[in-house]
Design a protein around this motif. Sequence first.
Motif, PDB file in Angstrom:
ATOM      1  N   PHE A  37      22.329  22.991 -30.970  1.00  0.00           N
ATOM      2  CA  PHE A  37      21.048  24.807 -30.176  1.00  0.00           C
ATOM      3  C   PHE A  37      19.970  24.053 -29.626  1.00  0.00           C
ATOM      4  O   PHE A  37      19.228  24.503 -30.734  1.00  0.00           O
ATOM      5  CB  PHE A  37      21.682  25.987 -32.001  1.00  0.00           C
ATOM      6  CG  PHE A  37      22.657  26.151 -31.649  1.00  0.00           C
ATOM      7  CD1 PHE A  37      23.134  28.144 -31.254  1.00  0.00           C
ATOM      8  CD2 PHE A  37      23.327  26.113 -32.774  1.00  0.00           C
ATOM      9  CE1 PHE A  37      24.093  28.238 -31.141  1.00  0.00           C
ATOM     10  CE2 PHE A  37      25.326  26.140 -32.666  1.00  0.00           C
ATOM     11  CZ  PHE A  37      25.385  28.030 -31.633  1.00  0.00           C
ATOM     12  N   THR A  38      19.699  24.761 -28.531  1.00  0.00           N
ATOM     13  CA  THR A  38      20.102  23.804 -27.815  1.00  0.00           C
ATOM     14  C   THR A  38      19.803  22.191 -27.058  1.00  0.00           C
ATOM     15  O   THR A  38      18.278  22.390 -27.829  1.00  0.00           O
ATOM     16  CB  THR A  38      20.397  24.995 -26.502  1.00  0.00           C
ATOM     17  OG1 THR A  38      19.110  24.962 -26.692  1.00  0.00           O
ATOM     18  CG2 THR A  38      21.566  26.262 -27.301  1.00  0.00           C
ATOM     19  N   LEU A  39      19.552  21.437 -26.592  1.00  0.00           N
ATOM     20  CA  LEU A  39      18.691  20.732 -26.267  1.00  0.00           C
ATOM     21  C   LEU A  39      17.180  21.025 -25.182  1.00  0.00           C
ATOM     22  O   LEU A  39      16.303  20.171 -25.104  1.00  0.00           O
ATOM     23  CB  LEU A  39      19.552  19.213 -25.107  1.00  0.00           C
ATOM     24  CG  LEU A  39      20.373  19.221 -26.199  1.00  0.00           C
ATOM     25  CD1 LEU A  39      21.625  17.842 -25.357  1.00  0.00           C
ATOM     26  CD2 LEU A  39      19.998  18.573 -27.659  1.00  0.00           C
ATOM     27  N   TRP A  40      17.593  22.090 -24.807  1.00  0.00           N
ATOM     28  CA  TRP A  40      16.679  22.994 -23.975  1.00  0.00           C
ATOM     29  C   TRP A  40      15.135  23.281 -25.201  1.00  0.00           C
ATOM     30  O   TRP A  40      14.679  22.728 -24.539  1.00  0.00           O
ATOM     31  CB  TRP A  40      17.204  24.028 -23.601  1.00  0.00           C
ATOM     32  CG  TRP A  40      15.712  24.884 -22.884  1.00  0.00           C
ATOM     33  CD1 TRP A  40      15.709  25.061 -21.246  1.00  0.00           C
ATOM     34  CD2 TRP A  40      14.652  25.617 -23.321  1.00  0.00           C
ATOM     35  NE1 TRP A  40      15.054  25.355 -21.097  1.00  0.00           N
ATOM     36  CE2 TRP A  40      14.329  25.844 -22.265  1.00  0.00           C
ATOM     37  CE3 TRP A  40      14.403  26.595 -24.289  1.00  0.00           C
ATOM     38  CZ2 TRP A  40      13.364  27.117 -22.589  1.00  0.00           C
ATOM     39  CZ3 TRP A  40      13.232  26.732 -24.722  1.00  0.00           C
ATOM     40  CH2 TRP A  40      13.343  27.419 -23.484  1.00  0.00           C
ATOM     41  N   GLN A  47      20.673  26.363 -20.162  1.00  0.00           N
ATOM     42  CA  GLN A  47      19.089  27.262 -20.595  1.00  0.00           C
ATOM     43  C   GLN A  47      18.367  27.472 -18.839  1.00  0.00           C
ATOM     44  O   GLN A  47      18.245  27.985 -18.022  1.00  0.00           O
ATOM     45  CB  GLN A  47      18.258  28.344 -21.254  1.00  0.00           C
ATOM     46  CG  GLN A  47      18.924  28.455 -22.426  1.00  0.00           C
ATOM     47  CD  GLN A  47      18.219  27.875 -23.600  1.00  0.00           C
ATOM     48  OE1 GLN A  47      18.889  27.228 -24.160  1.00  0.00           O
ATOM     49  NE2 GLN A  47      18.037  29.019 -24.464  1.00  0.00           N
ATOM     50  N   GLY A  48      18.105  26.089 -18.917  1.00  0.00           N
ATOM     51  CA  GLY A  48      17.219  26.010 -17.736  1.00  0.00           C
ATOM     52  C   GLY A  48      18.277  23.840 -16.704  1.00  0.00           C
ATOM     53  O   GLY A  48      19.845  24.276 -16.518  1.00  0.00           O
ATOM     54  N   GLY A  49      18.072  22.968 -17.594  1.00  0.00           N
ATOM     55  CA  GLY A  49      18.219  21.557 -16.517  1.00  0.00           C
ATOM     56  C   GLY A  49      19.429  21.012 -17.992  1.00  0.00           C
ATOM     57  O   GLY A  49      20.004  22.047 -19.177  1.00  0.00           O
ATOM     58  N   SER A  50      20.086  20.161 -17.534  1.00  0.00           N
ATOM     59  CA  SER A  50      20.738  19.181 -17.711  1.00  0.00           C
ATOM     60  C   SER A  50      20.530  18.174 -19.214  1.00  0.00           C
ATOM     61  O   SER A  50      20.425  17.336 -18.221  1.00  0.00           O
ATOM     62  CB  SER A  50      22.342  18.106 -16.548  1.00  0.00           C
ATOM     63  OG  SER A  50      21.274  17.518 -15.837  1.00  0.00           O
ATOM     64  N   ASN A  51      20.020  18.676 -19.938  1.00  0.00           N
ATOM     65  CA  ASN A  51      18.906  18.908 -20.792  1.00  0.00           C
ATOM     66  C   ASN A  51      19.538  17.145 -21.646  1.00  0.00           C
ATOM     67  O   ASN A  51      18.572  16.133 -22.310  1.00  0.00           O
ATOM     68  CB  ASN A  51      17.805  19.763 -21.537  1.00  0.00           C
ATOM     69  CG  ASN A  51      16.658  19.906 -20.672  1.00  0.00           C
ATOM     70  OD1 ASN A  51      16.423  19.546 -19.924  1.00  0.00           O
ATOM     71  ND2 ASN A  51      16.833  21.489 -20.605  1.00  0.00           N
ATOM     72  N   ALA A  52      20.542  16.994 -21.482  1.00  0.00           N
ATOM     73  CA  ALA A  52      20.631  15.212 -22.341  1.00  0.00           C
ATOM     74  C   ALA A  52      20.735  14.391 -21.592  1.00  0.00           C
ATOM     75  O   ALA A  52      20.293  14.083 -22.622  1.00  0.00           O
ATOM     76  CB  ALA A  52      22.791  15.816 -22.035  1.00  0.00           C
ATOM     77  N   ASP A  53      20.256  14.770 -20.518  1.00  0.00           N
ATOM     78  CA  ASP A  53      20.200  13.227 -20.070  1.00  0.00           C
ATOM     79  C   ASP A  53      18.364  13.010 -19.951  1.00  0.00           C
ATOM     80  O   ASP A  53      18.222  11.880 -20.692  1.00  0.00           O
ATOM     81  CB  ASP A  53      19.688  13.936 -18.391  1.00  0.00           C
ATOM     82  CG  ASP A  53      21.168  14.320 -17.941  1.00  0.00           C
ATOM     83  OD1 ASP A  53      22.474  13.991 -17.889  1.00  0.00           O
ATOM     84  OD2 ASP A  53      20.912  15.138 -16.653  1.00  0.00           O
ATOM     85  N   ASN A  54      17.201  13.968 -20.748  1.00  0.00           N
ATOM     86  CA  ASN A  54      16.157  13.721 -21.020  1.00  0.00           C
ATOM     87  C   ASN A  54      15.884  12.963 -22.054  1.00  0.00           C
ATOM     88  O   ASN A  54      16.315  11.958 -23.001  1.00  0.00           O
ATOM     89  CB  ASN A  54      14.988  14.948 -21.314  1.00  0.00           C
ATOM     90  CG  ASN A  54      15.258  15.754 -20.063  1.00  0.00           C
ATOM     91  OD1 ASN A  54      16.062  14.384 -18.978  1.00  0.00           O
ATOM     92  ND2 ASN A  54      14.531  17.187 -20.283  1.00  0.00           N
TER      93      ASN A  54
END
Length: 778
Positions: A354-357, A405-412
């Motif tokens: 909850f959550t990678l954002w 919520q925004g981007g595909s932040n697992a990539d980060n």
Amino acid sequence: MRTSGVVAVSALVLNNVANAAGLTDYVLPDAGTINGGNTFPGVSLPFGVIKLGPDLYTGSDSYSGYQATGNFTGFSLLHESGTGGAPKYGVVSQMPVVGAIENPLEDHNDTRSAKDEARVGHYKASLGSGTTLEMSATHRAGLYSYTFPKDSTSSNVIVDVSHVLPSFRGQGLGQSYLGGNISVIKDPQSGSLHYEGFGSAGTARQNGLFTSADILTKRRLTRLLSEPNPLATELASYDDTPSIESTARLGAVFTFNSTQVTSRVGVSFISTDQACKNVDAEIPRDTSLATLEENVKKAWNERILSKITTTDTTNNTNLQLLYTSLYHMNIIPTNKTGENPLWSSSEPYYDDTFTLWDLFRCTTSLFQIIEPVAYEEFIRSLVDIWRHDGFMPDGRSSFSNGVTQGGSNADNVLADAYVKGVRGAVNWEDAFKAMVTDAETVPPNNNDSRDRSASTKEGRGALPDWLEHGYITTKYKRSVSQAVEYSVNDFGLYQVASGLAKTDEANRYLNRSRNWRNQWNPDMKFQDFTGFLGPRNTDGTFKKQDPLSCGGCYWGDDYYQGLPIEYSFNAHHDIEHLIELCGGTDAFIARLEAMFTPGLNPSGDSKFDKTLFNPGNEPSFTTPFLFNYVGRQDLTVKYSRFNAKSYYNPTPGGLPGNSDAGAMESWVLWVMLGLYPMTGQTTFLVGSPWFSDLTIHLGGGKELHITTTGGSEDVYYVQSLKVNGQTWDKAWVTWDDVFANGGTMEYVLGSDPVKWATGPAPPSPATQHDDSAGGDSA
């Protein structure tokens, strides 16, 4: 791999801390529980499945189950910590009730007779009925210990299979009970009662929880319960196994002629048989509450708290903030390895992200340092979810992706792990394929009522615009905040592609990582500042936009949970170009300082002096540290320390906003350590530590020793710094400098700022590899 044992801990040699085994004494589990912090004060191991604690009702959402006021509605097995959106879990509860019960399936609740007592490994609730309930837990099991009033003529425990945490927000996000079953068995040798059950809550039956428990006391009678027959026949004979299944409310009532009642409970997401095995393996019969408490303390001490140690015990509040923050940062995600009902895999499985954002900015980078083994497992879990579900999650709970919520932040997160050397059992070829899925595949629209323009479940819903235009139009909600995040996501793909020698892909994603520039509106103005990230209409023109307004800052707006001026600082991989767009170094410094000027945000929260910087929100997290890029490390120290000291303290109301699953706590931890990570890069920005000495235990005998001389609560500006014994003139260090093999950082602090960081600015990789921006070519 399957978790092993009750409390899996590793041996650790501590070189510089007195009484390291007592670090849990500094942890205050109820810190951050009120005023929107939403932390969980009950009992849990690090990343444990069981999170045993109270559920209280006040007519408003109880995200962790806990409320400082209101009535107890039950004590359940699964909870979250520091989350928003809508409450999760509260699945399968026990509730003590004194006296005759006419209808056990009514909403039984009770008041408090005294303040709850919470410490690591132990929780005690005192009910208005005179009953006290004490609890402790292991990884997949828990122990309830009831003391009923001595004058009670009837002592009862209601087991409610259909219990969930409700939501009152009216957004269709609330849980509902979907169905279940319960059976009651009598142990022929001990005479104790044993129940097994299954309760499903949420949106799908695979979200269900299997539970197995025994009730350790002399039995009087038991009733199985189900609507519309709440007064089912009392069970006097146990020749057969009584059981019942229903999609209506479901449970059992156990009535005793004893004031002392103990219940061991195990859980599983696979089967009741597995739940029984879990409780027997982790809480053998006759295990005492005190033993469990000591085991929990040992796990937290050895696995988490002792990873950062100090001999500086002069400020108890600082110690409490340090160790309480470490504690709350590591309650979730949940390690459900061996308990995934959806697919069979030899890979680890972590849920409840909850959550990678919230977490990618500075939490996962600290996760790697504190728990490198669990962190590698978490990375592997993200990739394995992609293998079986098609996309990595941004948020995930109950074995399902959502929300993004925004981007595909697992990539980060993957990029950050890769550049910092995480290898082990991670299949990086598969990991990169998972990242490419995010970058190239449009996810199906899940028609979320909050935003029907594109998927909010996974991936990048606004990808069609990104691929066609190199920016995102107002055809898609949250267009500006998604655009800057997609740029950072693509930079993450560049980092991993470069490391894997995928030259064409690296060039593609590096170029795409600069697309945030296409969202820059040079005509947006605030005071003397010109140029901000702005929304673009479907015809490509810029929409008129006030830099200090984001509408509701919600799902249907152009900016999500942040003002335009906040988001305009968030291209952290391309800071050098951002400084140029802002008008150069002096203009950038002035713009940054405006973020911390009281009274400039007319719609801001008054507790933050109405500053444009929001210490309770993630898009602002990195902003105070950006002074390091323009030669003003002293202002980084000034503003990061001021906000940490002003809005954080180890009390129930001591967070500036929702914990966001430990994101807030990780931010203040970095400030206290005197470093700040630039996610997806190897750069750490230098601040000013709060302790005269700190040791970060990195595993394998490696340590980072941080010392300060000349400092105090009021004396904290850096005068000089040595790194690994060498005089240092940069306001940044790298992973290799201090973390890869350990190292030393020696600060001299003073009362006045001095210009000590005269060396090169921190790297701005997307700029420095951009010929068109005047940087060095790759």
